[in-house]
Design a protein around this motif. Structure first.
Motif, PDB file in Angstrom:
ATOM      1  N   ALA A  80      -0.992   5.919   2.443  1.00 21.71           N
ATOM      2  CA  ALA A  80      -0.972   4.729   3.296  1.00 21.71           C
ATOM      3  C   ALA A  80      -1.097   5.069   4.770  1.00 21.71           C
ATOM      4  O   ALA A  80      -0.990   4.187   5.622  1.00 21.71           O
ATOM      5  N   ARG A 108      -4.764   3.699   3.025  1.00 22.27           N
ATOM      6  CA  ARG A 108      -4.846   2.377   2.384  1.00 22.27           C
ATOM      7  C   ARG A 108      -4.226   1.322   3.296  1.00 22.27           C
ATOM      8  O   ARG A 108      -3.162   1.525   3.882  1.00 22.27           O
ATOM      9  N   TYR A 167      -8.741  -1.184   3.388  1.00 23.75           N
ATOM     10  CA  TYR A 167      -8.991  -0.337   2.218  1.00 23.75           C
ATOM     11  C   TYR A 167      -7.925  -0.655   1.172  1.00 23.75           C
ATOM     12  O   TYR A 167      -7.016   0.131   0.922  1.00 23.75           O
ATOM     13  N   THR A 227      -7.994  -1.448  -2.199  1.00 25.85           N
ATOM     14  CA  THR A 227      -7.947  -0.879  -3.548  1.00 25.85           C
ATOM     15  C   THR A 227      -7.947   0.638  -3.541  1.00 25.85           C
ATOM     16  O   THR A 227      -7.419   1.281  -4.436  1.00 25.85           O
ATOM     17  N   GLN A 228      -8.560   1.218  -2.552  1.00 22.88           N
ATOM     18  CA  GLN A 228      -8.543   2.677  -2.436  1.00 22.88           C
ATOM     19  C   GLN A 228      -8.692   3.053  -0.974  1.00 22.88           C
ATOM     20  O   GLN A 228      -9.192   2.266  -0.165  1.00 22.88           O
ATOM     21  N   GLY A 229      -8.250   4.258  -0.667  1.00 20.66           N
ATOM     22  CA  GLY A 229      -8.335   4.701   0.722  1.00 20.66           C
ATOM     23  C   GLY A 229      -9.774   5.021   1.083  1.00 20.66           C
ATOM     24  O   GLY A 229     -10.675   4.989   0.237  1.00 20.66           O
ATOM     25  N   PHE A 262       0.820  -1.221   0.000  1.00 19.82           N
ATOM     26  CA  PHE A 262       0.000   0.000   0.000  1.00 19.82           C
ATOM     27  C   PHE A 262       0.854   1.271   0.000  1.00 19.82           C
ATOM     28  O   PHE A 262       0.340   2.357  -0.173  1.00 19.82           O
ATOM     29  N   LYS A 270      -5.692   8.702  -0.354  1.00 15.76           N
ATOM     30  CA  LYS A 270      -5.054   7.771  -1.287  1.00 15.76           C
ATOM     31  C   LYS A 270      -3.699   7.278  -0.794  1.00 15.76           C
ATOM     32  O   LYS A 270      -3.042   6.475  -1.460  1.00 15.76           O
TER      33      LYS A 270
END
Lengths: 311, 439
Positions: free
Chosen positions: A68, A101, A105, A107-109, A30, A66
């Motif tokens: 980490a 992320r 989450y 695939t996306q935040g 991520f 978006k």
């Protein structure tokens, strides 16, 4: 037999492409990209053009973390221009709390939508049109954690006639590490000699702002979103570095500074292993993770021009 | 030397009257006689007679040659007599054009001192940095104001004779935000500035015209005008309001300094634009379309505010954009964001309801009073403007917190200027009233 080959190939593909089974750094996947919080006005809310005295219009701001790292107590403030006004009872300042992320989450935040009502008044005076706008400024604290593999060579000049697992090199990074601030280059320097049996690995770590926003000292979100930042608050990043898998203070690297100023010509920090943690020369060359934690505040503004015309 | 050259007849010891001088005298005499007598035959007769005398007695032309010229002259005169109407018409057209030109030039020259004085004031304002360029609302689809079309006569200009009844006609077009009251005036002015007013104006000399309307106006001169050349004028005066706004970004002085110093390669304005994603942090003022444009000039770029902020000068330029003139400035109202005050001598703060009452335009007080202060600049000169006038407005930040707003990194405000005035459009036509021929 055919089916067995297909099954075998599928298994190889699945196991080969899957996440690293180490279990040590499960969030590594991520920590990519150079965005943290992302924000935009929803298409048509507000509209590009609107007639005066239209009434109430919704302003919708879409937010997504978006990066980490989690955002806690971030701030969103609004600036609107005549003849648009935030409707009575509506706030102009909002909190932002969004998870970054992670496995949850993947695939996306985490995403959020802030919906605000605004009233479109009459164009003041006798102009036929009026250039108005709505701006939203986001201010938040963030952390980028970069983990990169470096080569520690206790015999850099090759006095021992042994085959080396790795060689000291310079590594560059352009993708980011899951936040708007990231490492762009790591230069592993020739280790310092502590004594005949120990060396002290050293690194030069280059850090930069990889996105369009503004970097500031961590803990300054209130000031940034109310225009009260001082000159000293801008472009400051607090950095901690660790060699290996430990994150204990005793294993932290010794650096020439704890705060990197991005206004420097080539912003970098120079770090070395503490003397008490010096590496035995008997270890030869080996690879180990270098973990860099960068803490900072970040702010950016999105703006939507609105063309108001006379009805 | 040629025997027939004028020099051949010159008397060396006598008065030196050269041929050039003779020709010049003849030309002047032609126009003077034609102007006075209106008869080409008499004019030409007098000139040729004079020439014959000069050739015979000054240049001492031989009798035989002189007699030949006399015969030619008589033949020529005969032709003139036969074609008199055509020649008269030609002469009259020259005369009319000449007189019209003189009358027009006279009225232009009379305006020169006023224009020069205004030009001087404009250049002074530019030099002092207070002049504000007027940028008219480009997106406006309507050109606001009231205009007159070219003036025409009901019958052909050449057919109007002295003391004949005639009309001058124009079309009045209104494009306004609110209906406007228009006053019409028609008169004829001769070279000596004697005025003859029209006997009647149709439909009326004062009326209200709708927001987007046209009205045909005619002025009747029932008794016509005596012989002579006249400038016929139709004037439409109407109260109007022009307005401009200037968008200014404000931030704390410290914040601006910090932003500028960290963006060393950029100007303060560029640094601010980069910081907050603004396309243009130093926009020009936008003026409504109309007969008068208003420009506002106030500090370049975003305004840095601190407790030490001092009084600043804002230049307000009122510029005549059309062919008419501002007969009188009725009022100049300056709206500044809440947190600013206007410190001009004679600046009187108004309540929004007073402003709404005074303004010919609609005003929304609920919105206005929350965000702005309105000042009436009673001390500004109200006299006629044909070109432009720049007014200096002194504004001072008095409440920084109000201006910066709560919890925002910067703020945006609009400075507005409303100018009420009486504007006068004028159209004219020059007519030559010829005496009707006696039958």
């Amino acid at each position: 037999m055919k089916y067995a080959i297909v099954l075998l190939a599928t298994l190889i593909l699945i196991t080969g492409c899957g996440p690293s089974p180490t279990g040590v750094d499960k969030d590594a996947m991520f920590r990519i990209g150079s965005e943290g919080l992302s924000a935009n006005f929803l298409e048509g809310a507000p509209p590009d053009e609107i007639m005066e005295s239209y009434g109430t219009i919704p302003l919708v701001i879409e937010l997504e973390n978006k990066g980490a790292h989690d955002i806690e107590k971030g701030i969103l403030t609004l600036v609107v221009d005549e003849p648009i006004q935030i409707s009575k009872g509506q706030k102009t300042k909002y909190d932002i709390n969004l998870r970054g992320r992670s496995e949850e989450y993947a695939t996306q935040g985490e995403q959020d939508k802030i919906v605000i009502n605004a009233d479109v008044g009459k164009i003041p005076g006798v102009t036929e049109t009026f250039d108005s706008s709505i701006s939203a400024t986001m201010c938040y604290d963030y952390k980028t954690e970069a983990v990169e593999t470096v080569c520690i060579d206790t015999d850099p000049f090759g006095f021992k006639k042994e085959e080396k697992v790795c060689e000291i090199s310079e590594k560059t990074f352009s993708q980011g590490q899951g936040g708007p601030v990231g490492i762009t280059r790591i230069v592993t320097e020739t280790p310092l000699k502590k004594d005949d049996n120990h060396v002290i690995p050293a690194f030069k770590i280059y850090i930069d702002n990889l996105w369009d926003g503004q970097v500031m000292s961590p803990g300054k979100t209130e000031e940034a979103c109310s225009g009260k930042l001082t000159r000293e608050d801008y472009n400051k990043i607090e950095v901690k570095t660790f060699l290996g898998f430990s994150d204990e203070d005793k294993d932290q690297l010794e650096c020439d500074k704890t705060t990197v100023n991005l206004e420097a010509n080539e912003p970098y920090i120079r770090c070395k292993v503490k003397e008490e943690n010096a590496v035995e020369t008997t270890r030869g060359a080996y690879e180990t993770p270098l973990r860099v934690e960068m803490q900072y505040g970040y702010s950016f503004t999105i703006r939507k021009p609105i063309f108001v015309y006379r009805g | 030397m040629d025997e027939y050259s004028p020099y051949a007849y010159s008397v060396p010891q006598g008065p030196a009257i050269g041929p050039k001088f003779t020709i010049l005298v003849c030309i002047i005499l032609f126009f003077v006689l034609q102007f006075l007598l209106h008869d080409i035959r008499i004019t030409m007769g007098v000139i040729f007679g004079l020439l014959l005398v000069v050739f015979r007695f000054v240049y001492q032309m031989p009798w035989t040659n002189w007699l030949i010229i006399v015969v030619v002259f008589l033949l020529f005169f005969g032709v003139i007599f036969v074609y008199k109407p055509q020649i008269d018409e030609f002469g009259n057209s020259i005369k009319k054009g000449w007189l019209k030109g003189i009358l027009k030039a006279k009225s232009e020259v009379e305006n020169v001192p006023g224009q020069l004085a205004e030009e001087y004031e404009e250049q002074k304002a530019i030099a002092e940095g207070d002049y504000a360029t007027v940028q008219v609302d480009q997106a406006a689809e309507r050109e606001l104001g009231i205009s007159l079309s070219y003036l025409e006569t009901d019958i052909s200009e050449d057919d109007i004779k002295a003391n004949d009844k005639f009309y001058v006609i124009s079309t009045l077009t209104a494009e306004t935000v609110e209906p406007a009251k228009v006053k019409i005036e028609c008169y004829a002015e001769d070279y000596d500035n004697n005025i003859t007013k029209s006997t009647k104006i149709n439909p009326r000399d004062e009326f209200e015209i709708g927001r987007s309307a046209q009205e045909i106006i005619d002025c009747e001169f029932a008794d016509g005008l005596p012989e002579g050349t006249y400038e016929i004028k139709m004037k439409a005066a109407f109260p109007f309001q022009s307005m401009a706004y200037l968008k200014k970004y404000v931030a704390s002085q410290d914040s601006l300094r910090a932003i500028t110093s960290k963006n060393r390669d950029y100007t303060a304005t560029e640094a601010f634009e980069r910081e907050y994603g603004i396309d243009n942090a130093d926009p020009m003022s936008i003026s409504a379309t109309g007969p008068v444009g208003v420009g506002i000039n106030f500090k370049k770029g975003p305004i840095g505010l601190s407790d030490d902020s001092r009084r600043e000068t804002m230049g307000v330029t009122i510029s005549n954009e059309w062919d008419g003139k501002v007969k009188e400035l009725t009022s100049v109202l300056v709206t500044v964001p809440k947190g600013y005050s206007v410190e001009n001598d004679g600046a009187v703060e108004m309540s929004c309801s007073q402003f709404a009452e005074k303004s010919i335009m609609r005003v929304t007080c609920e919105e206005t009073t929350e965000i702005a202060h309105i000042y009436n600049l009673t001390g500004v000169p109200k006299s006629e403007i044909t070109s432009s006038r720049t007014i200096r407005v002194y504004v001072k930040p008095t409440n920084i917190a109000d201006l910066l707003g709560e919890n925002r990194p910067y703020n945006v405000h609009n400075f507005k200027v409303n100018v009420d005035y009486e504007y006068e459009m004028s159209e004219d036509i020059v007519l030559y009233m010829e005496e009707r021929e006696q039958i």
